[in-house]
Design a protein around this motif. Structure first.
Motif, mmCIF file in Angstrom:
data_model
loop_
_atom_site.group_PDB
_atom_site.id
_atom_site.type_symbol
_atom_site.label_atom_id
_atom_site.label_comp_id
_atom_site.label_asym_id
_atom_site.label_seq_id
_atom_site.Cartn_x
_atom_site.Cartn_y
_atom_site.Cartn_z
ATOM 1 N N LYS A 130 0.864 -1.197 0.000
ATOM 2 C CA LYS A 130 0.000 0.000 0.000
ATOM 3 C C LYS A 130 0.894 1.239 0.000
ATOM 4 N N SER A 131 0.522 2.255 -0.784
ATOM 5 C CA SER A 131 1.308 3.493 -0.824
ATOM 6 C C SER A 131 1.560 3.987 0.600
ATOM 7 N N ALA A 132 2.813 4.245 0.890
ATOM 8 C CA ALA A 132 3.211 4.659 2.241
ATOM 9 C C ALA A 132 3.411 6.166 2.311
ATOM 10 N N ILE A 148 -15.902 2.711 -6.556
ATOM 11 C CA ILE A 148 -15.515 4.077 -6.207
ATOM 12 C C ILE A 148 -14.833 4.046 -4.851
ATOM 13 N N ASN A 149 -13.732 4.812 -4.683
ATOM 14 C CA ASN A 149 -13.050 4.813 -3.391
ATOM 15 C C ASN A 149 -12.501 6.186 -3.078
ATOM 16 N N SER A 150 -12.584 6.518 -1.783
ATOM 17 C CA SER A 150 -11.858 7.687 -1.299
ATOM 18 C C SER A 150 -11.237 7.286 0.043
ATOM 19 N N MET A 151 -10.297 6.315 -0.039
ATOM 20 C CA MET A 151 -9.709 5.733 1.171
ATOM 21 C C MET A 151 -8.979 6.796 1.994
ATOM 22 N N GLY A 152 -8.297 7.710 1.276
ATOM 23 C CA GLY A 152 -7.584 8.773 1.985
ATOM 24 C C GLY A 152 -6.202 8.371 2.453
ATOM 25 N N LEU A 153 -5.611 7.429 1.705
ATOM 26 C CA LEU A 153 -4.216 6.997 1.948
ATOM 27 C C LEU A 153 -4.021 6.381 3.339
ATOM 28 N N PRO A 154 -4.937 5.497 3.775
ATOM 29 C CA PRO A 154 -4.683 4.821 5.047
ATOM 30 C C PRO A 154 -3.491 3.889 4.898
ATOM 31 N N ASN A 155 -2.535 3.973 5.775
ATOM 32 C CA ASN A 155 -1.376 3.060 5.700
ATOM 33 C C ASN A 155 -0.654 3.074 7.029
ATOM 34 N N LEU A 159 5.435 4.305 -2.653
ATOM 35 C CA LEU A 159 5.608 5.457 -1.750
ATOM 36 C C LEU A 159 4.740 6.597 -2.264
ATOM 37 N N SER A 160 4.054 7.271 -1.331
ATOM 38 C CA SER A 160 3.190 8.378 -1.732
ATOM 39 C C SER A 160 3.269 9.487 -0.681
ATOM 40 N N GLY A 161 4.414 10.106 -0.619
ATOM 41 C CA GLY A 161 4.612 11.142 0.400
ATOM 42 C C GLY A 161 3.665 12.319 0.193
ATOM 43 N N ILE A 215 6.742 5.091 -7.209
ATOM 44 C CA ILE A 215 6.387 6.319 -6.505
ATOM 45 C C ILE A 215 5.044 6.816 -7.045
ATOM 46 N N ASN A 216 4.100 7.038 -6.134
ATOM 47 C CA ASN A 216 2.729 7.348 -6.525
ATOM 48 C C ASN A 216 2.552 8.846 -6.684
ATOM 49 N N PHE A 217 2.334 9.273 -7.916
ATOM 50 C CA PHE A 217 2.129 10.694 -8.206
ATOM 51 C C PHE A 217 0.658 10.996 -8.427
ATOM 52 N N SER A 218 -0.219 10.090 -8.010
ATOM 53 C CA SER A 218 -1.602 10.232 -8.513
ATOM 54 C C SER A 218 -2.697 9.901 -7.505
ATOM 55 N N CYS A 219 -2.435 10.106 -6.215
ATOM 56 C CA CYS A 219 -3.525 9.827 -5.279
ATOM 57 C C CYS A 219 -4.545 10.972 -5.359
ATOM 58 N N PRO A 220 -5.789 10.659 -5.710
ATOM 59 C CA PRO A 220 -6.788 11.716 -5.892
ATOM 60 C C PRO A 220 -7.613 12.001 -4.636
ATOM 61 N N ASN A 221 -7.283 11.327 -3.513
ATOM 62 C CA ASN A 221 -8.257 11.330 -2.402
ATOM 63 C C ASN A 221 -7.798 11.963 -1.109
ATOM 64 N N VAL A 222 -6.669 12.672 -1.125
ATOM 65 C CA VAL A 222 -6.218 13.327 0.101
ATOM 66 C C VAL A 222 -6.746 14.762 0.079
ATOM 67 N N VAL A 229 -3.266 2.853 -15.201
ATOM 68 C CA VAL A 229 -3.629 4.136 -14.627
ATOM 69 C C VAL A 229 -4.052 3.963 -13.170
ATOM 70 N N ASN A 230 -3.931 5.016 -12.427
ATOM 71 C CA ASN A 230 -4.582 5.106 -11.131
ATOM 72 C C ASN A 230 -6.074 5.326 -11.372
ATOM 73 N N SER A 231 -6.859 5.364 -10.306
ATOM 74 C CA SER A 231 -8.314 5.510 -10.480
ATOM 75 C C SER A 231 -8.632 6.820 -11.206
ATOM 76 N N VAL A 232 -9.757 6.820 -11.891
ATOM 77 C CA VAL A 232 -10.229 8.043 -12.561
ATOM 78 C C VAL A 232 -10.792 8.928 -11.460
HETATM 79 C C1 LIG Z 1 -2.562 6.440 -2.552
HETATM 80 C C2 LIG Z 1 -3.832 6.827 -2.475
HETATM 81 C C3 LIG Z 1 -4.852 6.360 -3.386
HETATM 82 C C4 LIG Z 1 -6.117 6.057 -2.924
HETATM 83 C C5 LIG Z 1 -6.537 6.273 -1.516
HETATM 84 O O1 LIG Z 1 -5.830 5.816 -0.583
HETATM 85 O O2 LIG Z 1 -7.602 6.935 -1.359
HETATM 86 N N1 LIG Z 1 -7.096 5.617 -3.774
HETATM 87 C C6 LIG Z 1 -6.833 5.462 -5.112
HETATM 88 O O3 LIG Z 1 -7.734 5.072 -5.890
HETATM 89 N N2 LIG Z 1 -5.604 5.736 -5.596
HETATM 90 C C7 LIG Z 1 -4.589 6.184 -4.791
HETATM 91 O O4 LIG Z 1 -3.471 6.420 -5.304
#
Ligand SMILES: C=Cc1c(C(=O)O)[nH]c(=O)[nH]c1=O
Length: 312
Positions: free
Chosen positions: A44-46, A67-74, A100-102, A126-133, A193-196
């Motif tokens: 999982k992206s850290a 659909i997800n908006s997890m919010g980078l839980p790790n 890694l997703s600093g 390296i994750n340049f594309s988290c849409p949910n923070v 791709v990462n999520s739309v």
């Molecule tokens: C790293 C956060 C991401 C998340 C998240 O943790 O909300 N969800 C995604 O669909 N893509 C992401 O890159």
């Protein structure tokens, strides 16, 4: 038929593994991936610190995806650094990828420096594309910031590494991002791709958004994004310099979509929504289905058809 492939100079026994974020936040999940028929696994992206993530409901399956908006839980990057230190690279045929997703370039620098200091065989994505923070626009849509980040990070990483990109929808963006990637010598792969980002799912009966965070706005995945994913895989396959590879992800629910991702140019294929819904047994199914398709079409290896999509 042979499903093996290589990414960043490391060989994978087969092209399939999880998309970062799915079935990979805790060691117990990673163990299930290790015991599955995947060809690899990614964490999982850290972020630098532990994160609880967004309030639930934050993931919901949909008729044609999720659909997800997890919010980078790790668990925080040290948890995954320890996992990578304890991983048995000798006896495990599966290479380990670490995501890694600093939340800032400084955080990415600090985390990368710790992984480089540990000098491990794992491959960094390296994750340049988290849409949910909330409050953090994603780097993948800010070309200058992405180029700057890469110019800072690539020399620190030194070894081959990759980046997770968001979907692009404009030819000029494919051109611009490919030009940036082609400047970075040790940038060995892009994961498309990462999520739309920032879709909205609404329940007809209750007239209410399905997920709690961000007024119901979240990243879309699964079958509904297949054609966007194939376009991004092919666009970068056409544009990237020799030696740079594309990992395809988005909409793979069977061997058929995996075949299409390779035909579009993918060297490996990650699974998100379908893994979340079906569990790691999916890897056995998708492998078998792809083998049957290759047999039927007379292909012996992925190289026989990778990137060979025809045009009219
Ligand atoms: C790293 C956060 C991401 C998340 C998240 O943790 O909300 N969800 C995604 O669909 N893509 C992401 O890159």
């Amino acid at each position: 038929v042979d499903l093996s492939t290589s990414i960043a100079g490391v060989s994978l026994p087969n092209l399939f593994f999880n998309a970062s974020g799915v079935w990979c936040q805790h060691e117990s999940e990673l163990k299930e991936l290790l015991n599955s028929e995947s060809g690899s696994l990614i964490t999982k992206s850290a972020t630098f610190e532990y994160r609880e993530g967004n309030p639930s409901p934050r993931y919901v399956p949909l008729p044609a995806g999720s659909i997800n908006s997890m919010g980078l839980p790790n668990e925080g990057y040290e948890y995954y650094l320890n996992y990578a230190k304890n991983y048995d690279y000798t006896n495990n045929v599966k290479p380990l990828f670490v995501s890694l997703s600093g939340l800032s370039l400084q955080d990415n620098v600090k985390m990368v420096e710790q992984f480089v200091a540990a000098d491990l065989p794992c491959i960094l994505e390296i994750n340049f594309s988290c849409p949910n923070v909330p409050g953090k626009p994603q780097l993948g849509y800010d070309m200058d910031a992405m180029e700057n980040a890469l110019k800072v990070l690539a020399p620190i990483v030194k070894k081959p590494f990759g980046i997770k990109l968001p979907p692009y929808f404009d030819i000029a963006h494919f051109d611009a991002v490919a030009a940036i990637v082609n400047k970075i010598d040790n940038l060995a792969f892009v994961t498309c791709v990462n999520s739309v980002g920032n879709g909205l799912a609404i329940d007809f009966e209750t007239e209410t958004a399905l997920i709690k965070p961000k007024d119901g706005f979240g990243g879309l995945g699964g079958a509904m994004i297949l054609n966007t994913a194939l376009a991004n895989v092919n666009a970068f396959h056409r544009r990237l310099n020799e030696g740079k590879k594309v990992i395809g992800v988005g909409g793979v629910t069977s061997g058929k979509e995996a075949f299409l991702h390779v035909l579009a140019g993918a060297s490996a294929v990650q699974i998100g929504t379908q893994l979340k819904e079906e569990g790691p047994v999916f890897f056995a199914r998708v492998k078998k289905e792809l083998e049957e398709i290759m047999q039927a079409k007379g292909y012996k290896s992925l190289d026989d058809f990778r990137g060979k999509v025809k045009t009219l």
